[in-house]
Write a protein that holds these residues in place. Structure first.
Motif, PDB file in Angstrom:
ATOM      1  N   ASP A  99       0.814  -1.216   0.000  1.00 57.17           N
ATOM      2  CA  ASP A  99       0.000   0.000   0.000  1.00 57.17           C
ATOM      3  C   ASP A  99       0.851   1.271   0.000  1.00 57.17           C
ATOM      4  O   ASP A  99       0.468   2.275  -0.620  1.00 57.17           O
ATOM      5  N   ALA A 100       1.982   1.218   0.687  1.00 57.24           N
ATOM      6  CA  ALA A 100       2.871   2.387   0.673  1.00 57.24           C
ATOM      7  C   ALA A 100       3.359   2.626  -0.755  1.00 57.24           C
ATOM      8  O   ALA A 100       3.436   3.775  -1.223  1.00 57.24           O
ATOM      9  N   GLY A 101       3.653   1.566  -1.462  1.00 55.98           N
ATOM     10  CA  GLY A 101       4.098   1.687  -2.853  1.00 55.98           C
ATOM     11  C   GLY A 101       2.996   2.185  -3.771  1.00 55.98           C
ATOM     12  O   GLY A 101       3.229   3.033  -4.639  1.00 55.98           O
ATOM     13  N   LEU A 102       1.779   1.678  -3.568  1.00 52.64           N
ATOM     14  CA  LEU A 102       0.641   2.122  -4.392  1.00 52.64           C
ATOM     15  C   LEU A 102       0.343   3.596  -4.159  1.00 52.64           C
ATOM     16  O   LEU A 102       0.032   4.337  -5.091  1.00 52.64           O
ATOM     17  N   THR A 103       0.439   4.000  -2.897  1.00 59.58           N
ATOM     18  CA  THR A 103       0.190   5.401  -2.546  1.00 59.58           C
ATOM     19  C   THR A 103       1.203   6.305  -3.237  1.00 59.58           C
ATOM     20  O   THR A 103       0.856   7.335  -3.824  1.00 59.58           O
ATOM     21  N   ALA A 104       2.461   5.892  -3.209  1.00 61.75           N
ATOM     22  CA  ALA A 104       3.517   6.683  -3.848  1.00 61.75           C
ATOM     23  C   ALA A 104       3.304   6.733  -5.359  1.00 61.75           C
ATOM     24  O   ALA A 104       3.474   7.788  -5.995  1.00 61.75           O
ATOM     25  N   ALA A 105       2.911   5.604  -5.937  1.00 62.20           N
ATOM     26  CA  ALA A 105       2.673   5.555  -7.387  1.00 62.20           C
ATOM     27  C   ALA A 105       1.523   6.496  -7.761  1.00 62.20           C
ATOM     28  O   ALA A 105       1.585   7.213  -8.761  1.00 62.20           O
ATOM     29  N   ALA A 106       0.477   6.478  -6.935  1.00 61.76           N
ATOM     30  CA  ALA A 106      -0.677   7.346  -7.201  1.00 61.76           C
ATOM     31  C   ALA A 106      -0.283   8.816  -7.072  1.00 61.76           C
ATOM     32  O   ALA A 106      -0.761   9.662  -7.836  1.00 61.76           O
ATOM     33  N   GLN A 107       0.593   9.127  -6.132  1.00 55.56           N
ATOM     34  CA  GLN A 107       1.005  10.527  -5.975  1.00 55.56           C
ATOM     35  C   GLN A 107       1.817  10.998  -7.180  1.00 55.56           C
ATOM     36  O   GLN A 107       1.720  12.163  -7.579  1.00 55.56           O
ATOM     37  N   ALA A 108       2.585  10.090  -7.787  1.00 56.31           N
ATOM     38  CA  ALA A 108       3.331  10.468  -8.999  1.00 56.31           C
ATOM     39  C   ALA A 108       2.350  10.847 -10.112  1.00 56.31           C
ATOM     40  O   ALA A 108       2.566  11.810 -10.851  1.00 56.31           O
ATOM     41  N   VAL A 109       1.251  10.099 -10.207  1.00 54.59           N
ATOM     42  CA  VAL A 109       0.217  10.411 -11.203  1.00 54.59           C
ATOM     43  C   VAL A 109      -0.384  11.792 -10.908  1.00 54.59           C
ATOM     44  O   VAL A 109      -0.495  12.646 -11.801  1.00 54.59           O
ATOM     45  N   GLU A 110      -0.764  12.023  -9.643  1.00 54.07           N
ATOM     46  CA  GLU A 110      -1.378  13.313  -9.285  1.00 54.07           C
ATOM     47  C   GLU A 110      -0.433  14.470  -9.578  1.00 54.07           C
ATOM     48  O   GLU A 110      -0.853  15.526 -10.046  1.00 54.07           O
ATOM     49  N   HIS A 111       0.853  14.257  -9.311  1.00 58.32           N
ATOM     50  CA  HIS A 111       1.811  15.356  -9.526  1.00 58.32           C
ATOM     51  C   HIS A 111       1.950  15.675 -11.009  1.00 58.32           C
ATOM     52  O   HIS A 111       2.081  16.845 -11.392  1.00 58.32           O
ATOM     53  N   TYR A 112       1.886  14.660 -11.846  1.00 56.69           N
ATOM     54  CA  TYR A 112       1.906  14.921 -13.297  1.00 56.69           C
ATOM     55  C   TYR A 112       0.668  15.748 -13.689  1.00 56.69           C
ATOM     56  O   TYR A 112       0.765  16.737 -14.417  1.00 56.69           O
ATOM     57  N   GLU A 113      -0.483  15.333 -13.151  1.00 54.51           N
ATOM     58  CA  GLU A 113      -1.720  16.042 -13.493  1.00 54.51           C
ATOM     59  C   GLU A 113      -1.701  17.481 -12.973  1.00 54.51           C
ATOM     60  O   GLU A 113      -2.137  18.407 -13.666  1.00 54.51           O
ATOM     61  N   ILE A 114      -1.205  17.669 -11.766  1.00 53.01           N
ATOM     62  CA  ILE A 114      -1.131  19.021 -11.190  1.00 53.01           C
ATOM     63  C   ILE A 114      -0.245  19.906 -12.069  1.00 53.01           C
ATOM     64  O   ILE A 114      -0.581  21.066 -12.348  1.00 53.01           O
ATOM     65  N   ALA A 115       0.868  19.355 -12.553  1.00 50.11           N
ATOM     66  CA  ALA A 115       1.759  20.121 -13.441  1.00 50.11           C
ATOM     67  C   ALA A 115       1.018  20.536 -14.712  1.00 50.11           C
ATOM     68  O   ALA A 115       1.060  21.699 -15.138  1.00 50.11           O
ATOM     69  N   ARG A 116       0.321  19.588 -15.307  1.00 49.92           N
ATOM     70  CA  ARG A 116      -0.377  19.871 -16.563  1.00 49.92           C
ATOM     71  C   ARG A 116      -1.541  20.845 -16.381  1.00 49.92           C
ATOM     72  O   ARG A 116      -1.686  21.805 -17.143  1.00 49.92           O
ATOM     73  N   TYR A 117      -2.385  20.604 -15.377  1.00 53.60           N
ATOM     74  CA  TYR A 117      -3.548  21.476 -15.177  1.00 53.60           C
ATOM     75  C   TYR A 117      -3.129  22.878 -14.731  1.00 53.60           C
ATOM     76  O   TYR A 117      -3.762  23.874 -15.106  1.00 53.60           O
ATOM     77  N   GLY A 118      -2.061  22.961 -13.958  1.00 58.90           N
ATOM     78  CA  GLY A 118      -1.560  24.275 -13.536  1.00 58.90           C
ATOM     79  C   GLY A 118      -1.149  25.095 -14.757  1.00 58.90           C
ATOM     80  O   GLY A 118      -1.492  26.273 -14.894  1.00 58.90           O
ATOM     81  N   THR A 119      -0.413  24.440 -15.651  1.00 61.34           N
ATOM     82  CA  THR A 119       0.042  25.109 -16.874  1.00 61.34           C
ATOM     83  C   THR A 119      -1.135  25.484 -17.768  1.00 61.34           C
ATOM     84  O   THR A 119      -1.217  26.618 -18.265  1.00 61.34           O
ATOM     85  N   LEU A 120      -2.048  24.537 -17.978  1.00 60.26           N
ATOM     86  CA  LEU A 120      -3.199  24.815 -18.853  1.00 60.26           C
ATOM     87  C   LEU A 120      -4.033  25.978 -18.325  1.00 60.26           C
ATOM     88  O   LEU A 120      -4.506  26.816 -19.095  1.00 60.26           O
ATOM     89  N   LYS A 134     -12.102  28.313 -15.422  1.00 58.36           N
ATOM     90  CA  LYS A 134     -12.930  27.796 -14.328  1.00 58.36           C
ATOM     91  C   LYS A 134     -12.928  26.273 -14.291  1.00 58.36           C
ATOM     92  O   LYS A 134     -12.784  25.658 -13.231  1.00 58.36           O
ATOM     93  N   LEU A 135     -13.100  25.664 -15.463  1.00 54.94           N
ATOM     94  CA  LEU A 135     -13.132  24.199 -15.530  1.00 54.94           C
ATOM     95  C   LEU A 135     -11.778  23.600 -15.138  1.00 54.94           C
ATOM     96  O   LEU A 135     -11.702  22.619 -14.395  1.00 54.94           O
ATOM     97  N   LEU A 136     -10.712  24.200 -15.635  1.00 52.96           N
ATOM     98  CA  LEU A 136      -9.369  23.689 -15.327  1.00 52.96           C
ATOM     99  C   LEU A 136      -9.070  23.842 -13.845  1.00 52.96           C
ATOM    100  O   LEU A 136      -8.437  22.975 -13.238  1.00 52.96           O
ATOM    101  N   ASP A 137      -9.559  24.937 -13.260  1.00 55.12           N
ATOM    102  CA  ASP A 137      -9.329  25.169 -11.841  1.00 55.12           C
ATOM    103  C   ASP A 137     -10.080  24.154 -10.975  1.00 55.12           C
ATOM    104  O   ASP A 137      -9.564  23.700  -9.952  1.00 55.12           O
ATOM    105  N   GLN A 138     -11.281  23.785 -11.399  1.00 58.78           N
ATOM    106  CA  GLN A 138     -12.047  22.774 -10.647  1.00 58.78           C
ATOM    107  C   GLN A 138     -11.282  21.453 -10.608  1.00 58.78           C
ATOM    108  O   GLN A 138     -11.153  20.815  -9.566  1.00 58.78           O
TER     109      GLN A 138
END
Ligand code: FE
Ligand code: FE
Ligand code: FE
Length: 163
Positions: A99-120, A134-138
Motif C-alpha cells: 500500500d505504501a508503494g501504491l500510494t507513492a505511485a498514485a502521488q506520482a500520477v497526481e503530480h503529473y496532473e497538477i503540473a499539466r492542469y496548472g500550466t493549462l 474555471k473548468l481547469l481550476d475545478q
C-alpha cells in the motif's frame, strides 16, 4: 517557412496530452483499487475514478469551446508513471509495503496532473478563455485534494504498516 506556432497550438497539444492521460488513469484506477489492501486507500481510488470521469467531461467541454473534436495524443510520461505503478502491484503483491508503494505511485500520477492542469490554467488565463479557466481550476483543485489525501493515508497508516 517560419514556424508560426503560438500559445493556442501549445494549449491544444497539451489539452490532448492530458485528455489521453486522464483516459489511461481512468482505466488504471480500478486496478489500483483492487490491488490496495487498506479499505481507506481502496475507497480513495474508487472515489477518484468517479472524479476522473467528470474531469474527462470537463476536458471535452473545453475542446468544444475551442471548436475542436476531443482527441488524445499519446503521453509517454503517463504511460511510464503507470507502468511503474504496475511494477509495484506485481513486485509487492501480498507484501506489507504494497500500500505504501501504491500510494507513492498514485502521488506520482497526481503530480503529473497538477503540473499539466496548472500550466493549462495559466495559459487559458493568458488566452482570455475564462470559462476554460474555471473548468481547469475545478479539476486542479480535485487533483490537489487527492494528493493531500494520499499524503494523509501514507502518514497515518500505510507507511507504518510497511515498516
Ligand atoms: Fe485527473
Ligand atoms: Fe504528457
Ligand atoms: Fe487525479
Amino acid at each position: 517557412m517560419a514556424n508560426e506556432k503560438t500559445l493556442d497550438d501549445l494549449f491544444l497539444e497539451t489539452l490532448k496530452d492530458i485528455y489521453y492521460a486522464e483516459k489511461q488513469i481512468l482505466k488504471n484506477l480500478p486496478k489500483m483499487a483492487k490491488a490496495a489492501q487498506s479499505d481507506k486507500l481502496k475507497a480513495g481510488f474508487e472515489q477518484h475514478a468517479e472524479e476522473t470521469e467528470g474531469q474527462i467531461e470537463r476536458l471535452e467541454q473545453i475542446f468544444e469551446m475551442i471548436g475542436k473534436a476531443p482527441r488524445g495524443k499519446t503521453c509517454d510520461a503517463i504511460l511510464g508513471i503507470l507502468e511503474e505503478g504496475k511494477e509495484i502491484m506485481s513486485d509487492f503483491k501480498g507484501a506489507p509495503a504494497l500500500d505504501a508503494g501504491l500510494t507513492a505511485a498514485a502521488q506520482a500520477v497526481e503530480h503529473y496532473e497538477i503540473a499539466r492542469y496548472g500550466t493549462l490554467k495559466t495559459w487559458a488565463q493568458q488566452l482570455g478563455m475564462n470559462d476554460a479557466v474555471k473548468l481547469l481550476d475545478q479539476t486542479l483543485s480535485e487533483e490537489i485534494a487527492t494528493d493531500k489525501k494520499l499524503t494523509q493515508v501514507a502518514e497515518a497508516s500505510v507507511n507504518q504498516k510497511a515498516a
